[in-house]
Design an enzyme around this catalytic site. Sequence first.
Site, short mmCIF file in Angstrom:
data_model
loop_
_atom_site.label_atom_id
_atom_site.label_comp_id
_atom_site.label_asym_id
_atom_site.label_seq_id
_atom_site.Cartn_x
_atom_site.Cartn_y
_atom_site.Cartn_z
NE ARG A 40 -22.51 21.88 -92.45
CZ ARG A 40 -22.95 21.55 -91.23
NH1 ARG A 40 -22.97 22.45 -90.28
NH2 ARG A 40 -23.38 20.34 -90.97
CG LEU A 41 -15.69 17.33 -90.38
CD1 LEU A 41 -15.69 16.71 -91.78
CD2 LEU A 41 -14.31 17.21 -89.76
CG ASP A 42 -22.09 16.84 -91.81
OD1 ASP A 42 -22.57 17.99 -91.80
OD2 ASP A 42 -22.06 16.13 -92.83
CB THR A 43 -22.37 16.70 -85.30
OG1 THR A 43 -22.72 18.08 -85.39
CG2 THR A 43 -22.21 16.32 -83.85
CB SER A 45 -17.80 13.93 -90.33
OG SER A 45 -18.87 13.46 -91.13
#
Length: 187
Positions: A40-43, A45
């Site tokens: 994942r890559l947070d929104t 980030s």
Amino acid sequence: MNTLIAFNKPFNVTSQFSAHEKYQTLKEFINLPKFYPAGRLDTDSEGLLLLTSDGKLQAKISSPKFKLPKTYWVQVEGLITQQAIDKLRSGVQLKEFFTQPATVTFLDEPLQLWNRIPPIRERKTVPTSWVSITISEGKNRQVRRMCAAVGFPCLRLVRVQIGKYNLFTHQLPLSEWRFITTKDLYL
């Protein structure tokens, strides 16, 4: 057969293909069937996100047991101290676990970064500083939580590298993607 994609994800894009009521999704940038994020890559980030159509490869990239290092450039509120850097390097107690030691270095403001839209909030009375943090765990919001735990809240977080694949050495512009191979990732 191409099964791996590197994508330079902008801020406020969610790491999913299904529609979202508030944010842009991966579908607005990558229109390929059967590709899914490997991790994942947070929104809130930015930076490198890998996607694959190979389930085993997806598990290998995202699983902490394979220890694929991930490097983040982090802008924090305040002038980060050597004491805070040392704590990050030795591991930090978060609510439910103690982080593994991280590789952490001071960083001059990275001039090769794109402007974030919208820009981070700036306060004239509070300076900011940058660090490079490399981890191999990747638990939920881990880097942000680590920085907060040592007293320096994260203002901007950009993942610049996974394994040996680096956004800047491979010149992957913001909002663009390309096929890569596993040879591009592994050291």
